[in-house]
Design a protein around this motif. Sequence first.
Motif, PDB file in Angstrom:
ATOM      1  N   TRP A 151       0.740   6.796 -15.806  1.00  0.00           N
ATOM      2  CA  TRP A 151       1.089   7.284 -14.441  1.00  0.00           C
ATOM      3  C   TRP A 151       0.096   6.864 -13.398  1.00  0.00           C
ATOM      4  CZ3 TRP A 151       5.745   8.727 -13.507  1.00  0.00           C
ATOM      5  CH2 TRP A 151       6.661   8.891 -14.399  1.00  0.00           C
ATOM      6  N   LEU A 152      -1.251   6.944 -13.945  1.00  0.00           N
ATOM      7  CA  LEU A 152      -2.170   6.455 -12.833  1.00  0.00           C
ATOM      8  C   LEU A 152      -1.791   5.017 -12.399  1.00  0.00           C
ATOM      9  CD1 LEU A 152      -5.672   7.944 -14.189  1.00  0.00           C
ATOM     10  CD2 LEU A 152      -3.985   8.624 -12.523  1.00  0.00           C
ATOM     11  N   LYS A 153      -1.447   4.196 -13.112  1.00  0.00           N
ATOM     12  CA  LYS A 153      -1.047   2.781 -13.073  1.00  0.00           C
ATOM     13  C   LYS A 153       0.108   2.787 -11.977  1.00  0.00           C
ATOM     14  CE  LYS A 153      -2.837   0.681 -17.133  1.00  0.00           C
ATOM     15  NZ  LYS A 153      -2.057  -0.107 -18.649  1.00  0.00           N
ATOM     16  N   LEU A 154       1.205   3.527 -12.508  1.00  0.00           N
ATOM     17  CA  LEU A 154       2.326   3.577 -11.721  1.00  0.00           C
ATOM     18  C   LEU A 154       1.994   4.013 -10.055  1.00  0.00           C
ATOM     19  CD1 LEU A 154       5.021   5.109 -14.282  1.00  0.00           C
ATOM     20  CD2 LEU A 154       4.846   2.557 -13.057  1.00  0.00           C
ATOM     21  N   ALA A 155       1.160   5.090 -10.005  1.00  0.00           N
ATOM     22  CA  ALA A 155       0.905   5.660  -8.845  1.00  0.00           C
ATOM     23  C   ALA A 155       0.145   4.710  -8.046  1.00  0.00           C
ATOM     24  CB  ALA A 155       0.089   6.963  -9.042  1.00  0.00           C
ATOM     25  N   PRO A 160       0.375   1.483  -1.016  1.00  0.00           N
ATOM     26  CA  PRO A 160       0.146   0.150  -0.375  1.00  0.00           C
ATOM     27  C   PRO A 160      -1.383  -0.486  -0.574  1.00  0.00           C
ATOM     28  CG  PRO A 160       1.458   1.633   1.030  1.00  0.00           C
ATOM     29  CD  PRO A 160       0.899   2.417  -0.176  1.00  0.00           C
ATOM     30  N   ARG A 161      -2.232   0.407  -0.455  1.00  0.00           N
ATOM     31  CA  ARG A 161      -3.668  -0.028  -0.576  1.00  0.00           C
ATOM     32  C   ARG A 161      -3.879  -0.619  -2.047  1.00  0.00           C
ATOM     33  NH1 ARG A 161      -6.467   5.535   0.283  1.00  0.00           N
ATOM     34  NH2 ARG A 161      -4.806   6.128  -1.097  1.00  0.00           N
ATOM     35  N   PHE A 162      -3.244  -0.358  -2.885  1.00  0.00           N
ATOM     36  CA  PHE A 162      -3.666  -0.832  -4.191  1.00  0.00           C
ATOM     37  C   PHE A 162      -2.377  -1.205  -5.114  1.00  0.00           C
ATOM     38  CE2 PHE A 162      -5.813   3.293  -3.648  1.00  0.00           C
ATOM     39  CZ  PHE A 162      -6.963   2.848  -3.239  1.00  0.00           C
ATOM     40  N   LYS A 163      -1.502  -1.760  -4.466  1.00  0.00           N
ATOM     41  CA  LYS A 163      -0.417  -2.397  -4.808  1.00  0.00           C
ATOM     42  C   LYS A 163      -0.539  -3.625  -5.893  1.00  0.00           C
ATOM     43  CE  LYS A 163       1.304  -5.050  -1.019  1.00  0.00           C
ATOM     44  NZ  LYS A 163       2.105  -5.133   0.018  1.00  0.00           N
ATOM     45  N   ASP A 164      -1.585  -4.406  -5.572  1.00  0.00           N
ATOM     46  CA  ASP A 164      -1.899  -5.355  -6.198  1.00  0.00           C
ATOM     47  C   ASP A 164      -2.615  -5.179  -7.602  1.00  0.00           C
ATOM     48  OD1 ASP A 164      -4.322  -4.673  -5.092  1.00  0.00           O
ATOM     49  OD2 ASP A 164      -4.680  -6.790  -4.268  1.00  0.00           O
ATOM     50  N   VAL A 176       2.996  -3.250 -15.755  1.00  0.00           N
ATOM     51  CA  VAL A 176       3.216  -1.955 -14.839  1.00  0.00           C
ATOM     52  C   VAL A 176       4.498  -2.087 -13.768  1.00  0.00           C
ATOM     53  CG1 VAL A 176       2.200  -0.602 -12.829  1.00  0.00           C
ATOM     54  CG2 VAL A 176       0.789  -1.546 -14.814  1.00  0.00           C
ATOM     55  N   TRP A 177       4.665  -3.401 -13.234  1.00  0.00           N
ATOM     56  CA  TRP A 177       5.564  -3.710 -12.359  1.00  0.00           C
ATOM     57  C   TRP A 177       6.896  -3.752 -13.338  1.00  0.00           C
ATOM     58  CZ3 TRP A 177       5.870  -3.269  -7.438  1.00  0.00           C
ATOM     59  CH2 TRP A 177       4.501  -3.531  -6.646  1.00  0.00           C
ATOM     60  N   THR A 178       7.048  -4.233 -14.419  1.00  0.00           N
ATOM     61  CA  THR A 178       8.026  -4.094 -15.340  1.00  0.00           C
ATOM     62  C   THR A 178       8.622  -2.837 -15.598  1.00  0.00           C
ATOM     63  OG1 THR A 178       7.546  -6.134 -16.284  1.00  0.00           O
ATOM     64  CG2 THR A 178       9.089  -4.781 -17.258  1.00  0.00           C
ATOM     65  N   ARG A 179       7.472  -1.895 -15.934  1.00  0.00           N
ATOM     66  CA  ARG A 179       8.040  -0.536 -16.099  1.00  0.00           C
ATOM     67  C   ARG A 179       8.563   0.281 -15.067  1.00  0.00           C
ATOM     68  NH1 ARG A 179      10.259   3.233 -17.998  1.00  0.00           N
ATOM     69  NH2 ARG A 179       9.572   5.161 -18.259  1.00  0.00           N
ATOM     70  N   LEU A 180       8.035  -0.053 -13.675  1.00  0.00           N
ATOM     71  CA  LEU A 180       8.421   0.540 -12.429  1.00  0.00           C
ATOM     72  C   LEU A 180      10.225   0.014 -12.506  1.00  0.00           C
ATOM     73  CD1 LEU A 180       7.916   1.967 -10.038  1.00  0.00           C
ATOM     74  CD2 LEU A 180       6.976   0.175  -8.834  1.00  0.00           C
ATOM     75  N   GLU A 181       9.991  -1.180 -12.617  1.00  0.00           N
ATOM     76  CA  GLU A 181      11.544  -1.624 -12.181  1.00  0.00           C
ATOM     77  C   GLU A 181      12.302  -0.962 -13.130  1.00  0.00           C
ATOM     78  OE1 GLU A 181      11.584  -6.059 -12.763  1.00  0.00           O
ATOM     79  OE2 GLU A 181      10.421  -6.257 -10.713  1.00  0.00           O
ATOM     80  N   MET A 183      12.128   2.077 -14.711  1.00  0.00           N
ATOM     81  CA  MET A 183      12.305   3.448 -14.045  1.00  0.00           C
ATOM     82  C   MET A 183      13.300   3.662 -12.738  1.00  0.00           C
ATOM     83  SD  MET A 183       8.272   4.940 -14.377  1.00  0.00           S
ATOM     84  CE  MET A 183       8.789   6.516 -13.807  1.00  0.00           C
ATOM     85  N   LEU A 184      13.216   2.432 -12.003  1.00  0.00           N
ATOM     86  CA  LEU A 184      14.067   2.635 -10.805  1.00  0.00           C
ATOM     87  C   LEU A 184      15.428   2.444 -11.517  1.00  0.00           C
ATOM     88  CD1 LEU A 184      11.982   0.582  -8.292  1.00  0.00           C
ATOM     89  CD2 LEU A 184      12.586   2.971  -8.146  1.00  0.00           C
ATOM     90  N   GLN A 185      15.429   1.400 -12.345  1.00  0.00           N
ATOM     91  CA  GLN A 185      17.163   1.143 -12.859  1.00  0.00           C
ATOM     92  C   GLN A 185      17.701   2.274 -13.529  1.00  0.00           C
ATOM     93  OE1 GLN A 185      16.687  -2.284 -15.053  1.00  0.00           O
ATOM     94  NE2 GLN A 185      16.524  -3.686 -13.467  1.00  0.00           N
ATOM     95  N   GLU A 186      16.690   3.107 -14.271  1.00  0.00           N
ATOM     96  CA  GLU A 186      17.043   4.274 -15.043  1.00  0.00           C
ATOM     97  C   GLU A 186      17.631   5.385 -13.796  1.00  0.00           C
ATOM     98  OE1 GLU A 186      14.088   5.533 -17.396  1.00  0.00           O
ATOM     99  OE2 GLU A 186      14.119   3.561 -18.687  1.00  0.00           O
ATOM    100  N   ALA A 187      16.977   5.606 -12.816  1.00  0.00           N
ATOM    101  CA  ALA A 187      17.297   6.484 -11.714  1.00  0.00           C
ATOM    102  C   ALA A 187      18.252   6.174 -10.681  1.00  0.00           C
ATOM    103  CB  ALA A 187      15.864   6.752 -10.897  1.00  0.00           C
TER     104      ALA A 187
END
Length: 194
Positions: A151-155, A160-164, A176-181, A183-187
């Motif tokens: 969750w810390l990685k996703l946050a 925008p300050r830490f997106k990289d 992390v980017w894959t997991r975020l994608e 989660m967005l698809q699931e939602a």
Amino acid sequence: MYCSHHIEDNPSFGNAFTKCRKIVGYFKHSPANTMELSRLQVALRQVAEPLVQDVSKRWNLSLAMITHLQQNWEAVKATLDQQNVGDAETADNVTELLGGDDLVSCSVVLPALCHLNHTTEISDDDPNYVVRFKTIKGDLATRVAETNITWLKLASVLDPRFKDIKCLPRGERVEVWTRLEEMLQEAAPRRWIA
């Protein structure tokens, strides 16, 4: 945890350190300002001690600079206010950047942990008192193990300050980017085919 960048590379920490250095430099370059600070420290029943100037190659001086600023904050702010210095507003911003009032955004936790992990590496050049201080690394590792790092990685990636998320190895960044994608698809609302 892996950390490949210095504190100045981190937008929020680097900005706070720059402002702290500017405030300390204001006092270090003027004996009159330093005398006024000492006078206000005594008036506020604090120990009259000079502020510590940060040196970029010595991380322990960065810590000392921040510690001294925090300990002498009332006197520093009062001195700047008395002299109508624009840095008084900067001083308020530094307080906010270093931790806000009571709460810290979870997006800041992972970069902060990364920086702490990096700066607590013991080197042969460290004096004994620094080595003793750096033993917090073991306690830090225990606390990190109890934390939901996912969750810390996703946050952090959503901030925008830490997106990289440079505080992670490249392979973990992709995860992390894959997991975020995912989660967005699931939602996303599901479309039913008739």
